[in-house]
Motif scaffolding. Structure first.
Motif, PDB file in Angstrom:
ATOM      1  N   SER A 153       9.597 -20.097  41.421  1.00 14.84           N
ATOM      2  CA  SER A 153       9.453 -21.407  42.042  1.00 14.84           C
ATOM      3  C   SER A 153      10.349 -21.479  43.269  1.00 14.84           C
ATOM      4  CB  SER A 153       9.844 -22.513  41.062  1.00 14.84           C
ATOM      5  OG  SER A 153      11.248 -22.606  40.965  1.00 14.84           O
ATOM      6  N   ALA A 156      13.904 -22.231  42.259  1.00 21.24           N
ATOM      7  CA  ALA A 156      14.628 -21.099  41.675  1.00 21.24           C
ATOM      8  C   ALA A 156      15.050 -20.124  42.760  1.00 21.24           C
ATOM      9  CB  ALA A 156      13.756 -20.399  40.633  1.00 21.24           C
TER      10      ALA A 156
ATOM     11  N   MET B   1       5.410 -27.370  43.967  1.00 20.52           N
ATOM     12  CA  MET B   1       6.655 -26.698  43.574  1.00 20.52           C
ATOM     13  C   MET B   1       7.810 -27.190  44.431  1.00 20.52           C
ATOM     14  SD  MET B   1       5.978 -22.766  42.743  1.00 20.52           S
ATOM     15  CE  MET B   1       4.838 -22.251  41.459  1.00 20.52           C
ATOM     16  N   THR B  99      16.190 -18.944  34.622  1.00 17.48           N
ATOM     17  CA  THR B  99      15.839 -17.655  34.032  1.00 17.48           C
ATOM     18  C   THR B  99      16.635 -16.523  34.657  1.00 17.48           C
ATOM     19  OG1 THR B  99      13.942 -17.861  35.487  1.00 17.48           O
ATOM     20  CG2 THR B  99      13.528 -18.090  33.145  1.00 17.48           C
ATOM     21  N   ARG B 130      11.652 -28.976  36.485  1.00 18.37           N
ATOM     22  CA  ARG B 130      10.690 -28.681  37.545  1.00 18.37           C
ATOM     23  C   ARG B 130      11.322 -27.874  38.681  1.00 18.37           C
ATOM     24  NH1 ARG B 130       8.769 -33.847  36.979  1.00 18.37           N
ATOM     25  NH2 ARG B 130       9.875 -34.557  38.836  1.00 18.37           N
ATOM     26  N   LEU B 131      12.607 -28.118  38.916  1.00 22.30           N
ATOM     27  CA  LEU B 131      13.291 -27.410  39.998  1.00 22.30           C
ATOM     28  C   LEU B 131      13.210 -25.904  39.789  1.00 22.30           C
ATOM     29  CD1 LEU B 131      15.177 -27.356  42.485  1.00 22.30           C
ATOM     30  CD2 LEU B 131      17.098 -27.622  40.929  1.00 22.30           C
ATOM     31  N   VAL B 132      13.324 -25.495  38.541  1.00 24.93           N
ATOM     32  CA  VAL B 132      13.385 -24.062  38.257  1.00 24.93           C
ATOM     33  C   VAL B 132      12.018 -23.486  37.924  1.00 24.93           C
ATOM     34  CG1 VAL B 132      14.331 -22.364  36.687  1.00 24.93           C
ATOM     35  CG2 VAL B 132      15.769 -24.201  37.535  1.00 24.93           C
ATOM     36  N   LEU B 133      11.208 -24.274  37.209  1.00 21.05           N
ATOM     37  CA  LEU B 133       9.934 -23.743  36.748  1.00 21.05           C
ATOM     38  C   LEU B 133       8.793 -24.031  37.711  1.00 21.05           C
ATOM     39  CD1 LEU B 133      10.303 -24.699  33.008  1.00 21.05           C
ATOM     40  CD2 LEU B 133      10.745 -22.500  34.095  1.00 21.05           C
ATOM     41  N   GLY B 134       9.018 -24.965  38.622  1.00 20.86           N
ATOM     42  CA  GLY B 134       7.976 -25.287  39.582  1.00 20.86           C
ATOM     43  C   GLY B 134       7.039 -26.338  39.038  1.00 20.86           C
TER      44      GLY B 134
END
Lengths: 342, 134
Positions: A153, A156, B1, B99, B130-134
């Motif tokens: 994302s 990330a 995203m 992750t 949502r920030l990390v997983l989109g």
């Protein structure tokens, strides 16, 4: 990226940038680097003329190094920011990539690159990383490619990249004994992610130095091979520090541990200073010769395998270097080490 | 995203929001900021909030029970969020699980008069995901 343990990706950065007016050739002459207006600043010129980049004030006529100026930060970098330069600054401990005077990317052999950080946690596999670099590297859009692929994302990638940028820059802007160079026009293959102003980077780097110093003033654990100290009663260690402690084996350095954990190296330095302050980690007794004093009396009960510094008062010294189960003695020993490091 | 900025701007749309930041709690680095900060200084606020977050993340007293056994790899902070209130504002700190190896949290600063702590807590948790997983 080249100096990192995992198989390095191809480095499209070495290709010439698409033909522009700016020559990508290495700068060896100060005149290439500076506009004529800058030639009044002799301290700047020395950085590109093969001398170590000085910490002297920009514009000073006599290049007398002043200890009042923050050591190690780069006057050259400030000037490049002011002229909104694009290219790569090559310093002893790594590189800073600038676009329009802002930092786009940083890398240092002292800390894992974005590839290691993203693949170690399982977010990406190495195969996919290679594919991304192969497909988008030449266009310098690897970051965009990763996001567009749906595997990473945007958030990330930004979190990981900005963290890695400040992390690498901490080492790049560290004290250096080699000349710095700037190669105009070079652009990193990752492409834009989240640029950082030079001033913010320098502030943060200074803050990080102060942070480490505040935790534990002795920088020895930053670079030397480390061993676990024999603490009489090991206190509980927080999980992230525990992961670092688990990697300490007498041979690994902070950089090795960071690579093994896939963790930004500054984080490891912080945790190691905390562990050192708690008396759980110290530098491995290297093959350093003991400082044998001619007046050294023979002490039969000298500790085995420990090369303690034998000063004039060897009995006190022996007491302080002897591994002791008495927490007071180990505390005194650490206190002494800390005072010496100040 | 969403990226960092979109996430922070979304946080600023919560009622009573004064400022927001994404902060790394190991180094104290502000990875992104928006709006105001106490004293007008986002960087100092980030460093101070990072100290608080670190203590909460590291001390066993705040960890859930099951952590006593095995199965927790230490990668994730054991704490979800932190709430600090004073006479006129709330601070809400939400740990972000990633992750890759990281130590990041979202920091939202909001007024007591307009802020809704329960709503902010739920929404900030969603944003962190949502920030990390989109």
């Amino acid at each position: 990226m080249t100096a990192i343990g995992t198989p390095p990706p191809p480095l499209p950065v070495r290709r010439k940038p698409n033909g522009g007016a700016q020559a990508p050739a290495d700068l060896t002459s100060p005149a290439d680097l500076t506009s004529p207006a800058d030639l009044t600043s002799p301290t700047d010129l020395t950085s590109s003329a093969g001398r170590p980049e000085p910490a002297a004030p920009v514009g000073a006529v006599t290049p007398a190094p002043s200890p009042a100026v923050p050591p190690g930060l780069s006057p050259m970098l400030n000037r490049l920011a002011a002229e909104r330069a694009t290219g790569v600054l090559l310093r002893e401990h790594g590189r800073l990539y600038l676009v329009d005077g802002r930092i786009m990317h940083a890398e240092s052999p002292e800390t894992p690159g974005l590839d290691v950080l993203l693949t170690m946690g399982g977010l990406l596999d190495t195969e996919f990383w290679r594919e991304a670099v192969a497909q988008a590297g030449a266009r310098r859009r690897v970051g965009r490619f990763l996001v567009d692929s749906g595997r990473v994302s945007e958030g990330a990638l930004e979190l990981c990249h900005v963290g890695a940028l400040f992390d690498a820059a901490y080492f790049v802007l560290g004290p250096s004994s080699a000349p710095a160079r700037f190669r105009y026009g070079a652009v990193h293959w990752l492409g834009p992610v989240r640029p950082v102003p030079v001033a913010a980077l320098e502030r943060e780097t200074l803050r990080r130095r102060a942070l480490l110093h505040r935790i534990w003033p002795d920088p020895a654990t930053d670079s030397a091979p480390l061993v676990r100290a024999d603490a009489p009663a090991e206190p509980p260690v927080p999980a992230r520090q525990g992961a670092v402690l688990g990697q300490v084996n007498g041979a690994r350095t902070a950089a090795d541990i960071s690579r093994a954990l896939g963790r930004p190296a500054f984080h490891t330095l912080v945790d190691l200073r905390r562990l050192a302050a708690a008396g759980l980690v110290r530098t491995a007794p290297a093959a350093a010769p003991p400082q044998t004093s001619p007046r050294r009396p023979s002490i039969a009960h000298g500790p085995d395998g420990l090369d303690g510094p034998d000063g004039p008062d060897a009995s006190v010294s022996a007491l302080l270097t002897e591994p002791s189960a008495d927490p007071d003695v180990s505390l005194l020993r650490r206190l002494r080490d800390a005072l010496e490091a100040l | 995203m969403p990226g960092i900025d979109e996430c922070l701007l979304e946080a600023m749309r919560l009622p009573g929001a004064l400022g927001a930041a994404v902060v790394d709690w190991t180094s104290g680095l502000a990875l992104g900021t928006v709006g105001d900060a106490p004293g007008g200084d986002h960087e100092t606020t980030a460093a101070e909030a990072a100290e608080l977050a670190r203590l909460a993340a590291e001390h066993r007293a705040f960890a859930p029970d099951e952590e006593e056994g095995t199965g927790w790899d230490g990668q994730d902070p054991p704490v979800e969020d932190l709430i600090v209130s004073n006479r006129d504002t709330y601070h809400l700190l939400r740990f972000v699980r990633t992750t890759f190896d990281s130590s990041v949290f979202l920091h939202l600063w909001l007024t007591r008069t307009d802020g809704n702590l329960a709503l902010a807590r739920i929404r900030l948790g969603e944003m962190a995901g949502r920030l990390v997983l989109g």
